[in-house]
Design an enzyme around this catalytic site. Sequence first.
Site, mmCIF file in Angstrom:
data_model
loop_
_atom_site.group_PDB
_atom_site.id
_atom_site.type_symbol
_atom_site.label_atom_id
_atom_site.label_comp_id
_atom_site.label_asym_id
_atom_site.label_seq_id
_atom_site.Cartn_x
_atom_site.Cartn_y
_atom_site.Cartn_z
ATOM 1 N N ASP A 73 0.849 -1.183 0.000
ATOM 2 C CA ASP A 73 0.000 0.000 0.000
ATOM 3 C C ASP A 73 0.887 1.237 0.000
ATOM 4 O O ASP A 73 2.032 1.194 0.429
ATOM 5 C CB ASP A 73 -0.963 0.000 1.187
ATOM 6 C CG ASP A 73 -0.332 -0.559 2.466
ATOM 7 O OD1 ASP A 73 0.911 -0.664 2.539
ATOM 8 O OD2 ASP A 73 -1.084 -0.893 3.396
ATOM 9 N N GLU A 134 -6.034 3.374 3.656
ATOM 10 C CA GLU A 134 -6.455 3.931 4.939
ATOM 11 C C GLU A 134 -7.929 4.368 4.921
ATOM 12 O O GLU A 134 -8.266 5.536 4.877
ATOM 13 C CB GLU A 134 -5.561 5.111 5.335
ATOM 14 C CG GLU A 134 -4.110 4.752 5.577
ATOM 15 C CD GLU A 134 -3.895 3.925 6.844
ATOM 16 O OE1 GLU A 134 -4.876 3.721 7.590
ATOM 17 O OE2 GLU A 134 -2.754 3.509 7.090
#
Length: 385
Positions: A73, A134
């Site tokens: 990520d 997130e």
Amino acid sequence: MTDIAALLAPLVALRHDIHAHPELGFAEHRTARVIADALRAAGLEVHEGIGGTGVVGVLHHGSSSRTVGLRADMDALPIDEKTGLPYASRHEGCFHGCGHDGHVAMLLGAAQALAADPSGIDGTVHFIFQPAEEGQGGARAMIEDGLFERFPCDRVYALHNWPALPAGTIATRVGAIMGAADKFHITLRGRGGHAAVPHDTNDTLLAAASLVQQLNTIIARNAPASANAVLSVTQIHGGHAHNVIPGEAMVAGTVRTFDPAVQDRIEERMRQIIAGIEAGFEVSAELDYDRYYPATINDADAAEDALTIAATVGTAQRAPEPAATSEDFSFMLQARPGAYIWLGQGAGENPPPLHNPHYDFNDAVLETGLRLHLALARHWLAPQE
């Protein structure tokens, strides 16, 4: 053989550069460009703009049709950094407080190493750089944009740094490893009025107070004693003056579970409690319940393989229990078998946890993460007789 030691200093510099220039979910334009340029420089096939700002690098070697995906990520958090580091964030209110800069560096290093020396690979490796982990569902966005149709993965793995584990320790487990994350937002509406004549109002604040108390009984009285579950009320809003009973109040929070049946029971009980609040306090209530991240469930074979492979790279251990925090790699594991792996990065006493303004990724574990990526790819794509 690739000289991995020679890769480390440039990777540290790249990690620090990304750390200094953090970008929030779906806005990782500079980060994606840095990644794409590095993959091209290594000689890989590169695809950009997947699920928004996602990038996939592709390495083909040999004749096998087998494939493996490795994910990192790349988004930052909306937090002000307080580390005082020379490479601290240059952008106020944006900070790599979860170590995604380190995840990017480890996966790029693995891509560079395999591109330089693809020996031991018979098949295809997809290096997946995902946006918006997130809380914004970047994994889901990539999947909906055809990730696994365009880049098939027989297995998919992801590493995440874990400050609670000693640096270099690798841990995972069969089954649930991270929780499902649900969000709830309850709006209570009544007839507001003067605080001196409460009998002429429907008191939304009194209703909210009772609601919060009752919601906190759900885990203790409606979830099985053996279940791992959390319900936390995190917001209460209502009113603006000392002498006014407001006509509207809001209660919000989160639910974390590992079992869909428990998840269903909690939502069902919440709705029943809200109906009782409506009747008992003569208010109306609207519930917005969002199951925005499912539980992260590791495939049994992939997790067992990961533990075996991890032992060849560093100290491996079976995680005794899942974490209640969530991870949108869960969407990828719903679509393909694979495993989510924790890489210890803790150093010293009481290292700052993830999402803390004093946190920083530990560069000392870059090599372990890089080697683990390599070992996972080479294990799954080992030439077969």
